[in-house]
Every structure is written in C-alpha cells, then in structure tokens.
Design an enzyme around this catalytic site. Structure first.
Site: not given
Length: 833
Positions: A120, A122-124
């Site tokens: 997602a 928000r993580y990368t």
C-alpha cells in the site's frame, strides 16, 4: 414555482446529444488520458506524477518520501481521478521489468514479475530516478508551455522538456476510444544514435535508421525472432514481432534439463510456471519430470527437468508453442501530434522529438539571453556608478528618501529604474577595487555570452550542435548493454520440430499402398526368432519399395511422367505392422495413369550430391540434388520428357559413380556419370545409350564393386553376370550384348545391380508372383541366354521385377536392418510391350 421550473427545461435531440457527448468523451480519453505525446512520450498521468515529485523536491539526490504524499499531491492539484490509478501508474514507473529505464526510484515492495501486488502507498517510499531528472531538466527556463489545472487554481506543464527520446526509450501502451497504442521500449544509446543520424541527414531513410536502431529492447530481455516484423512496424507504424524466452539445455547427472533465464515482456512468471504444470498434468506435454523456480536476486532461473528418454529440443519447441515462453508483441506507433492522434513510422517519431528539442533549446537560449541581458544592464549601471562614485554617494546622502535618490540617479546618469535600484541596493563592500574588477570581469563574460546566445538563435545548425552534444553526454552517462537479442531467423522452429526424430521403415506396395512403421517394430525380437508379419497384402500385391529413413527426412517420389513429389517421413501415416497401408494417391496428387518409378529418401539437399535420370528412350540427365529442395505440394517436373518418352528411373549419386543401362533387346552400356554434364531441373538431357528400332531401356542402376548384373527376360529366364564383364564405355554408344535374345527366353524385362543379400520378386502379367534369393541364381557369361527363374504359361509373360533388401514376411533384427545398405530399396517398374 412549477412554471418557473418549466421555463428552465430545454428540449434537445437525444440522438444529436449522444453523438456530441460521446465525441467529447472520446476526445477527452484520447487527448487527456490514454495516448502519449510524441514529444515526451508521456500520458498526462505520468507527466503529472513527475512534475509533482519535482515540485515537492523529491529529486534523485534527496531522501525518499512516502508514496502517499506524491499521490495526494497529484490527485489534489493535477489529476482528478482515483488514487489507485495514480499509485498503480507510479508503481509501474518503478518496476525494472515494466520500464526499460525506470522513471521512479522506489523503496519498498513495488511488486514482482510473478504478479505480486505492490504494498500500500502508505508503506512504500519513492523519489525521482536519476534519468527522470533529464525529462524535467530546464523546465524552469521557459522551455515549455503551461496550462491551467482542472480547477484553474494551479498551472501544469503541457509537455516535458524531455532531454532524451522517452517515447521510444520507455515505450507506451494505452487503449483509447476506437484506437490503441502499443510502443515497445528501446535501448537508449541506439535511439540517441538514431536522433543524431537524423539531425545530420534529414533525408535519411527508415532502413538507414535501422542501422542505428535495430529493434526494440525489452526490460526482461528475451529474444526477437526475425526482422521483418520490426521492419514493417518501423516503416508503417504497425507490425508484429515474435518474442521468445532465452533458454539453454544443459546436461545434469546424465539427463537433460531446460533452463529459462529470460521471459518475454509482460509475461507473468508465476502464471507461466502454472501453465507448464497444467500441460504436464493434462498430458498435453510429455517428458517433464520436475519443474521449479530457482530465481533469486541474481536473476531468473526456471528449471525444467527432462525425462531421460525425451528429446529436450522437441519438448522446448512444444513449450514455445503452447505457453507464453513465446509470444507476439503487436506494435502500434500511435501518439499525439499537436493534440491529434497519429500513427507514425520510426523516422516521424524521431523527427517530432528532434523538432521538440529544437524548440526547447531555442526557448532555453532565449531565456538565458534575456537573463544575461538583464544582468548586463544592471552591471552597466553599476559600472557607471563606480566611475562616478563620489558624485553618486553625494547624491544619495543628500536625498531625503529612497525614491528621491533613485530618481536623482536616473536623471543625472540616464539610468533605468532597475539600474538605479541596483545602485541603491549595492553594499558598500562592492565599492572596493577588487569588487570593481569582479564586476568588470562579469560584464565582459556576459557580453561574450550574449553574443554567443544570439549566434545560437541566429543559426539553426548551432542549435542542432547543442542537441547533439547534450544527447552524447546523456548517452555516456546512462547508456547500458542491449538486453533483447534479435535473431536473423524469422521463426526458429516449425511444426516438424514438435515431432520426435526417429528411424522408421517405409513401404510402398506394387498396387500403391504406403505406410510408416517405427524401426523398433522390427527390432523387438531376439536373434534367431521366426520374425513377424510385416504387412497384410492381397495375394496379388507385394512390397515393391521398402527402405529405412528418418521421420524428418524428405522422401522424393519420381513418376513415369517425369514429375517429382515430396513428403516428409512423418507425413506418411504410421500404421500397425499388419496394416495394408493407405493409397498413395491420398497423399500425392498423381494422375490416374501415373505411377511411382523411384523413391529416394533425402536427409539434406547438399550441393555435392546429384540425381541421375534415365528415360525409356535412353536419355540421361544429371542434376544437382539441391535443385529439388523446394517442391510444391502438387509436385513439379524433374525432367522435360520428349513426346512418347517416360522416366524409367532415378538414382542418387555422389558425383563419382558409374552407371549401367540395359535395353529390351539385350544391350547394355556402362559409363561414368560425369560423361553426362550437369543440367538444370527443366532440361531434357542427352543421349545415354543409342537404341535401334523399337528398343527401349528396361533397367538402370549404379555400379557397386563386388556386385553382379542381374537380368530377367520376358519368358522368365534370368542370370547373374559379374560387373567386371562390362567394360567402361563412353555414353551415347550402342553398348555391348548382355544377353543372347532368342524366341525361347524373349526380350529383357529388367536389369539390376544386385548382391547375394538381395531377394528378387518376379510378377507376371496375370499377377503370379515368385520370390527368389539372388544367391540361388546362377552366375553365367554375358552373352548367354540364362536359366529359368519362373515358368510362364503359353501366352504369359513377366511384367515386373523388384529387388528387395528386407524380407517382408520374415523380418527380424538379424535379417532386416543390418541388410539395408545405403537405405536403398528403390525398384523400377518395367512394362511389357
């Protein structure tokens, strides 16, 4: 209230409204969503992502930032669509298997070639890649136009400066309304070389450009088969190429295994492996014992273990045909040119890019010129102030306000507003002698720079020189090795490559029934066995042609009318050992009164082998075997026969053989094949033997040392005579007597070269057949009449004689395969006049 609402209702034609609305929607998709611009190779979403990252300062030399921040910036300011669409696009820009040169430098899980989804947003994290910085380079130097964003609150670029030809380098794909684009990626250095060549020669042709840009270069490597598809796409804008995985076959513990190192572009590796496993499970592919994926960070490695008795090459060809190890890539060079979709050829793509770069360089130069002239204007004012320093200081000190001082300077020294303001803004340290020297040096440099910039704007060739220089710098900085190989062969395998190579026995009966059997059929018994029944035939039929060959060899069938037909060994039906066979007319388009006179199996159509022809009227011809490499399905004429003549027989030679010919009246001639010069396929030939009266040829064979000449007469007489009894003569003569023809034995029906290992089949006009061992036939002198081989009734006569290498009704390992010297069992069919 109702009346007021009614007044706002507008009646329209629904048909016209649908047309208008659909066209508006279609053009919106074409121009604003699905198709790339020919100048920078980007769709709006790609352009907006890079522009947003550049504006946020997420350049390649800065730290990574969350992908969600980029997506939010893009959809908030420039791209009013879903966040998933923007993020998925950005993810692809960061995948080394999707983009030839990644435009986004991703940090984290950005998916895999196995089809795994990216983490997602928000993580990368991400930032611009180094090469994508070249797409936005000089964007702040008035090199491009800007337009309002969707709500007019921001400005966004219409096109990027694109300092390298991104359209071809990274390619593009997209589906619009009624049209689609699919542009393959290319190697950066090659495309730059193409642009350089075009800049030097505007009249360069597409084939000449292909010397610099040989073809697409995909990020996953693999191999392109042939160049015709590339050539068509580059010349017309549309074409199709075949991509094949890069594989190797290696030996491992006495077995073979197939290693796949690279797969075609846009192929999902996990699904590919699943497909192979499915084919094995469904028994559509046989011979695979194990399948595993050993890919790691060092590269791709798919291992396919091959069963010991399987052919790895055949197996690989089947995988190419039935899986995505081989795919086609349809090329459609469709891009926006001045806002309109257009299919372009290779040269047009480069021309539009080069024209864009000319505009970028000219606008950058004009921008730098304005900036230099503005700075020089300021420096001119500072120089005036320094030349009248005391007066300037006095004027400033005596002024009550800044405005009075500025106006005083402008009036006293004829300065502009900007010059006067610069003097007022000047620090006292600039009044030192050293600073004065710096101003003079800077002014001198600016004057030179201004002259240089004006010269560039005045000379188109100088603009091109700058483009060439900067492209060469890019090439030196970012160039890498080509990943995709291009093979010269259009297609490296055909259907026959899917068929295992095996040695086979092919039989053709006197009545024209043909079949194929694996040679193992005759090797299954132990030495000394009784043998097996090789075929079922009628009482009046027998095997006339029998030979061993390979299923992939070409079989040439020559007919009495001088035509030749061809079949591959595997095209002859494989039937059971007791089966009769199928009529040969089902396989060959032979006419009703046409029959097979000779069959010759050919492994390779080499230049150093020849076919020797002999007709019924004694005409000889010798032609290179390679002349028969391409035979139409309907056959072609192998020899031009004179009226009333027929082709008697054909033999395969190595160019250094001797030939013996026998006639109905008992004459024979032996001569060297080189006495007959080489001729073309359609030639008639030359006289091989002189005939008298109604005499005609009944036999022709190749002389072999240690063998005998066997003749059979119309009344059933025959004999063997040592080949040495026939002296070598010159072709075209009458020859010498080979048999004393009398009323008792009758004219010759057949002449053959035989050994003691052969059998002889003799058939009479009424269908009576006798089979004899050659070794049982007496050896007698050349001019004797022979001995009785078959007793014929009054009014009966011998019609046909066949030489057989393998006993058809008692075939076993000991008495069959080892006796097939030279794969030769051709039999000529004689006719009784």
């Amino acid at each position: 209230m109702a009346e007021q609402d009614q007044s706002r209702v507008k009646e329209i034609n629904i048909s016209q409204e649908m047309k208008t609305s659909f066209m508006d929607y279609a053009m919106s998709v074409i121009v604003s969503r699905a198709l790339p611009d020919v100048r920078d190779g980007m769709k709006p979403v790609h352009r907006r992502i890079l522009y947003a990252m550049n504006e946020l300062g997420m350049t390649s030399d800065k730290a990574y930032k969350k992908s969600a921040r980029i997506v939010g910036e893009v959809i908030g300011k420039y791209h009013p669509h879903g966040d998933s669409a923007v993020y998925e696009t950005m993810v692809r820009m960061a995948q080394d298997f999707s983009y030839r040169y990644m435009l986004v430098d991703g940090h984290g899980n950005f998916g895999s070639i196995d089809g795994d989804a990216a983490a997602a947003m928000r993580y990368t994290e991400a930032r611009m890649s180094k090469i994508s910085m070249e797409l936005v380079r000089d964007i702040n130097k008035d090199t491009i136009d800007y337009q309002d964003n969707y709500d007019g609150s921001e400005k966004e670029p219409v096109v990027m400066p694109s300092r390298f030809p991104n359209l071809l380098v990274n390619g593009a794909s997209g589906i619009a309304v009624g049209m689609a684009t699919n542009i393959p990626p290319h190697q950066l250095g090659e495309v730059i070389d193409g642009v350089l060549a075009l800049s030097k020669n505007p009249d360069i042709s597409v084939p000449e450009l292909m010397e610099h840009i040989p073809g697409p270069d995909f990020p996953t490597g693999a191999e392109i088969l042939g160049r015709s598809g590339i050539r068509k796409a580059y010349q017309t804008g549309r074409g199709s190429i075949t991509l094949r995985a890069k594989t190797e076959i290696e030996e491992h513990h006495g077995k073979q295994r197939i290693i796949v190192h690279e797969i075609p572009y846009q192929v999902n590796k996990a699904k590919l492996i699943e497909k192979i496993a499915e084919l094995v499970r469904d028994k559509k592919i046989d011979g695979i014992t194990d399948l595993r994926d050993e890919s790691d960070r060092n590269g791709m490695r798919i291992v396919i273990e091959v069963r010991k008795d399987a052919n790895a090459n055949v197996l690989l060809n089947n995988l190419y045909k039935q899986t995505a190890l081989q795919t086609s890539f349809g090329i459609n060079l469709l891009a926006l040119v001045e806002g309109q979709p257009k299919v372009l050829n290779l040269k047009e793509c480069l021309e539009h890019y080069l024209a864009h770069q000319v505009i970028v360089i000219r606008r950058r130069t004009a921008f730098e010129l304005r900036k230099a002239e503005a700075r020089a204007h300021i420096l001119e004012g500072l120089r005036i102030a320094l030349d009248h320093l005391d007066e300037v200081i006095s004027l400033i000190r005596s002024s009550q306000t800044t405005e009075i001082a500025r106006n005083g300077l402008m009036e006293r020294f004829e300065l502009s507003y900007e010059q006067a303001q610069a003097i007022l803004d000047m620090r006292l340290q600039r009044l030192t002698g050293l600073e004065r020297d710096k101003i003079e040096a800077e002014y001198k440099e600016l004057i030179e720079r201004i002259a240089e910039l004006k010269a560039i704007l005045a000379d188109h060739e100088k603009v091109l020189d700058i483009i060439r220089e900067e492209l060469l710098e890019l090439k030196e900085k970012y160039n890498d090795e080509r990943k995709t190989a291009i093979s010269a062969s259009e297609d490296m395998f055909e259907d026959e490559d899917l068929i295992p190579r095996q040695n086979v026995v092919i039989t053709l009966t006197h009545h024209g029934y043909i079949k194929r059997l694996p040679i193992s059929t005759y090797r299954s018994q132990k030495r000394g066995g009784r043998g097996i029944q090789g075929m079922g035939t009628n009482e009046d039929d027998f095997v006339q042609h029998l030979f061993t060959t390979n299923s992939h060899h070409t079989i040439l069938f020559f007919t009495n009318k001088g035509k030749v037909y061809r079949l591959k060994g595997y095209e002859i039906p494989e039937l059971g050992r007791t089966a009769k066979g199928i009529p040969i007319i089902n396989l060959l388009q032979i006419e009703q009164d046409e029959y097979i006179s000779t069959i010759i199996p050919i492994e390779e159509f080499t230049e150093d082998h020849y076919l020797f022809f002999m007709t019924k009227d004694g005409i000889a011809k010798r032609t290179q075997l390679s002349s028969f490499a391409n035979i139409r399905r309907g056959g072609l004429f192998a020899i031009n026969l004179r009226e009333g003549d027929e082709l008697h027989g054909v033999r395969l030679t190595n160019g250094d053989k001797e030939v013996i010919v026998g006639t109905r009246q008992g004459m024979a001639i032996r001569f060297h094949e080189t006495d007959v010069r080489l001729m073309g396929r359609t030639a008639t030939g030359v006289k091989g033997i002189s005939l008298t009266g109604d005499d005609h040829v009944v036999g022709m064979d190749i002389v072999e040392d240690g063998q005998d000449v066997l003749i059979v007469t119309e009344k059933g007489f025959g004999k063997r005579t040592p080949i040495a009894d026939y002296r070598i003569q010159t072709r075209g003569g009458k020859g010498i007597k080979t048999c004393n023809i009398t009323e008792k034995n009758g004219p010759l029906v057949s002449l053959k070269v035989v050994s003691v290992d052969h059998d002889l089949m003799i058939i009479t006009a009424s269908g009576i057949i006798i089979r004899l061992h050659v070794k049982d036939i007496s050896v007698t002198g050349r001019i004797t009449q022979g001995v009785t081989l078959i007793r014929v009734a009054e009014g009966e006569e011998v019609a046909t004689v066949a030489r057989v290498d393998i006993e058809d009704d008692e075939l076993d390992e000991d008495e069959s395969i080892e006796e097939e010297r030279d794969d030769r069992s051709e039999v000529e069919q004689g006719e009784n006049e």
